[in-house]
Each structure stands twice: as C-alpha cells, then as structure tokens.
Scaffold this active site. Structure first.
Site, PDB file in Angstrom:
ATOM      1  N   SER A  50      42.456  39.297  32.018  1.00 51.24           N
ATOM      2  CA  SER A  50      42.042  40.706  31.962  1.00 51.24           C
ATOM      3  C   SER A  50      41.479  41.091  30.607  1.00 51.24           C
ATOM      4  CB  SER A  50      43.243  41.625  32.233  1.00 51.24           C
ATOM      5  OG  SER A  50      43.631  41.530  33.567  1.00 51.24           O
ATOM      6  N   HIS A 105      37.518  41.811  35.123  1.00 47.24           N
ATOM      7  CA  HIS A 105      37.315  40.437  35.616  1.00 47.24           C
ATOM      8  C   HIS A 105      35.900  40.313  36.144  1.00 47.24           C
ATOM      9  CE1 HIS A 105      41.508  38.928  35.445  1.00 47.24           C
ATOM     10  NE2 HIS A 105      41.766  40.227  35.448  1.00 47.24           N
ATOM     11  N   HIS A 149      44.037  37.270  41.869  1.00 44.22           N
ATOM     12  CA  HIS A 149      45.486  37.472  41.786  1.00 44.22           C
ATOM     13  C   HIS A 149      46.068  37.520  43.194  1.00 44.22           C
ATOM     14  CE1 HIS A 149      43.664  39.325  38.221  1.00 44.22           C
ATOM     15  NE2 HIS A 149      44.760  38.980  37.579  1.00 44.22           N
ATOM     16  N   TYR A 198      48.185  39.562  44.277  1.00 46.31           N
ATOM     17  CA  TYR A 198      48.304  40.944  44.759  1.00 46.31           C
ATOM     18  C   TYR A 198      46.989  41.493  45.313  1.00 46.31           C
ATOM     19  CZ  TYR A 198      46.314  42.188  40.204  1.00 46.31           C
ATOM     20  OH  TYR A 198      45.504  42.269  39.112  1.00 46.31           O
ATOM     21  N   GLU A 199      45.869  40.770  45.104  1.00 50.07           N
ATOM     22  CA  GLU A 199      44.603  41.257  45.660  1.00 50.07           C
ATOM     23  C   GLU A 199      44.583  41.104  47.186  1.00 50.07           C
ATOM     24  OE1 GLU A 199      40.928  40.475  43.095  1.00 50.07           O
ATOM     25  OE2 GLU A 199      42.450  39.347  41.999  1.00 50.07           O
ATOM     26  N   ALA A 257      46.645  38.601  30.309  1.00 48.83           N
ATOM     27  CA  ALA A 257      47.202  39.794  29.673  1.00 48.83           C
ATOM     28  C   ALA A 257      48.656  39.886  30.120  1.00 48.83           C
ATOM     29  CB  ALA A 257      46.437  41.032  30.142  1.00 48.83           C
ATOM     30  N   MET A 272      51.198  39.074  36.018  1.00 44.24           N
ATOM     31  CA  MET A 272      51.021  38.943  37.471  1.00 44.24           C
ATOM     32  C   MET A 272      50.061  37.807  37.826  1.00 44.24           C
ATOM     33  SD  MET A 272      50.463  42.979  38.230  1.00 44.24           S
ATOM     34  CE  MET A 272      51.373  44.232  37.336  1.00 44.24           C
ATOM     35  N   SER A 273      49.956  36.817  36.947  1.00 43.29           N
ATOM     36  CA  SER A 273      48.963  35.759  37.219  1.00 43.29           C
ATOM     37  C   SER A 273      49.463  34.430  36.694  1.00 43.29           C
ATOM     38  CB  SER A 273      47.637  36.119  36.533  1.00 43.29           C
ATOM     39  OG  SER A 273      47.779  36.032  35.126  1.00 43.29           O
ATOM     40  N   ASN A 277      50.512  45.324  25.988  1.00 40.48           N
ATOM     41  CA  ASN A 277      51.374  46.520  26.008  1.00 40.48           C
ATOM     42  C   ASN A 277      52.819  46.078  25.877  1.00 40.48           C
ATOM     43  OD1 ASN A 277      50.612  45.584  28.943  1.00 40.48           O
ATOM     44  ND2 ASN A 277      52.672  46.450  29.064  1.00 40.48           N
ATOM     45  N   HIS A 335      46.401  50.420  33.247  1.00 40.83           N
ATOM     46  CA  HIS A 335      45.539  49.224  33.269  1.00 40.83           C
ATOM     47  C   HIS A 335      44.397  49.318  32.258  1.00 40.83           C
ATOM     48  CE1 HIS A 335      43.461  45.664  34.709  1.00 40.83           C
ATOM     49  NE2 HIS A 335      42.381  46.370  34.983  1.00 40.83           N
TER      50      HIS A 335
END
Ligand code: HPA
Length: 272
Positions: A32, A67, A85, A87-88, A115, A209-210, A233, A245
């Site tokens: 990201s 991305h 990802h 979650y996509e 990230a 998440m990746s 963050n 995000h």
C-alpha cells in the site's frame, strides 16, 4: 490450491513471456502506498516492460487505492506494483497467483513489502521493519487443497521463512531497520484495541492484512523471501484516534526515498 491452479499459472506465465523475454531472478511486491516507487526501481528508459495486471491471464485488477496493478519486468528485477488481498473477495489462489507466476518465470528471490500497524511500543509511523517471522491468523492457507505441481513441498518448512542471510544484508544496507513479528489478519476492518492487546500477548510486533499467503506460496516453491513492513500507523487504540486508509497510503508514500534506496541496494547485493 485448487485443481486448476497449475493451468492458471501456465497461462499467466505465457501472458508475460509473450511481452518480454527477460527472466529476472529477483522480484519485489510493492504494498500500500508504495506503487510510485516503481519508477525509480526499474526506469523505463532501461527498456523494462510494464504489463497491466488485466493483460495477464487470471490476474484481475486490484480494487484498493494505493495499488496500481502493474508488473514491470527489467533485466535484474520484476516489480509488482499492487497486490491482491484475501479481503477483496477472491480466493487465496487469486492472491498467490502472481507469486506462482513469478516463480514460473524463474524468480528465485522474493522481496515483499507491506503497510502495517505498529504494535510494539517503540515503533513509530514511518519506521521500516524487517519481518523476522509471522503469525498466520487469517484462519486459512493458500496451500490447502491439492499440492501445486510446481511446488517442491507438501509441508513447507517455515523455520527460516524470512531468509536470515537476506535479513543480515538488509541490516547492513540500512542499519536503522527495525525487526519484528508480523501478524496477518483477514481484515478488512482494522483491529479492535482488544485484538491488538491479544496480538501483543501472542508475540506480534506488527499487524497487517497481506503478505503471509504470498510467503506461504513462495516457500512452497522454494523461493528465498525477505519482508519489509512500513509502519504506517500505531495499531488500534494506541494513538487515541481512529485509523484511516488515507493515512496508511500517505505514510507509505512518505518513506518512498528510503524504501527505494533500500530496495535498489538489496537488488544490487542479491544480484552480485
Ligand atoms: N492493521 C491492519 N492492517 C494495516 C494496519 C493496521 O493497523 N495498517 C496498515 N495495514
């Protein structure tokens, strides 16, 4: 992997080979906010070829801002700007198809960037952290199902999933790199503060998440892996403000120069 996965990989490899004869040994996946780095890593004037994911059989297009969705193939390095990802909403086969394709093209070393939220108390937004190890909390694995014919192990060893020798080289190139354990969650919601407390107790220093599905696939193909997280963050509940995000993408972009410096020197060191 599903039964048709090898066929999907072969088609994707063909799509790339139709566009270029180059077969670099090193590949980088940009996470990201890092897609812009590509212009410095593989300058187009050097004759590198950029292929949009939608032109590669089976790849689709990443749906997340930050991305870009291109594969650039140079002499020494292939760079994926943007990833898929879990979650996509696609399958984990979709998530790891690019890594399987890179392995099929002859890549032996994979550098993954992402990230991440910083759990460890001394991490600050903008820190670069070498992934020393991971904890898979996605609740699944891309290796479930029939073994891909291209993989060398049904039960890949994950003891040194993040190559110790590569990590040592990276630390020499950038002594300010930190090191930590990355926990992978499925997302797409950011974690609750209670989940961050749980992750800290489990031994995680970073959360994202990746990456973990790609590393599992890469190890099953015998690739050497290096992982670098940008702390974009502080993890949920740590900064006293909500997570956003846009901030993740902005902080990712703000460390661009340091990341480019590290990645280009890594490529030079691995190639040598
Ligand atoms: N949690 C999960 N994924 C992330 C975060 C986070 O705080 N920051 C960037 N990716």
């Amino acid at each position: 992997m599903q039964a048709d996965f090898r066929e999907r990989v072969e088609k994707a490899v063909c799509s790339v080979k139709r566009r270029t004869e180059r077969a670099p040994g090193i590949a980088i996946v940009l996470g990201s906010g890092l897609s812009e780095v590509i212009d410095d890593l593989v300058p187009e004037p050097d004759g590198a070829v950029t292929i949009a994911y939608r032109e590669i059989s089976g790849f689709g297009s990443p749906s997340i801002s930050g991305h870009r969705g291109t594969l650039t193939v140079g002499d020494d390095v292939a760079v994926m700007a943007g990833r898929f990802h879990y979650y996509e909403g696609g399958s984990l086969d979709d998530v790891v198809l690019p890594v399987a394709t890179l392995a099929g093209l002859g890549v032996h070393t994979l550098i993954v960037t992402n990230a991440a939220g910083g759990i460890r108390r001394d991490y600050r937004p903008g820190d670069l952290v070498l992934i020393a190890d991971h904890i898979n909390l996605m609740g699944t694995s891309p290796l479930i199902g029939p073994q891909d014919a291209g993989s060398s192990a049904r039960f890949p060893d994950m003891t040194d999933a993040y190559d110790p020798a590569l990590r040592e080289i990276a630390c020499e190139l950038d002594p300010d790199l930190k090191s930590g354990v990355y926990a992978a969650m499925s997302g797409p919601a950011y974690e609750t503060p209670a989940e961050i407390t749980m992750l800290e107790r489990l031994g995680a220093d970073l959360v994202g998440m990746s990456t973990v599905p790609e590393v599992l696939a890469a190890r099953s193909y015998g690739l050497r892996v290096l992982g670098v997280s940008t702390v974009t963050n502080l993890a949920a509940g740590r900064a006293g403000k909500p997570l956003d995000h846009r901030e993740v993408v902005e902080v990712g972009a703000s460390i661009r120069d340091r990341m480019v410096g590290l990645l280009s020197r890594l490529v030079a060191a691995v190639r040598a």
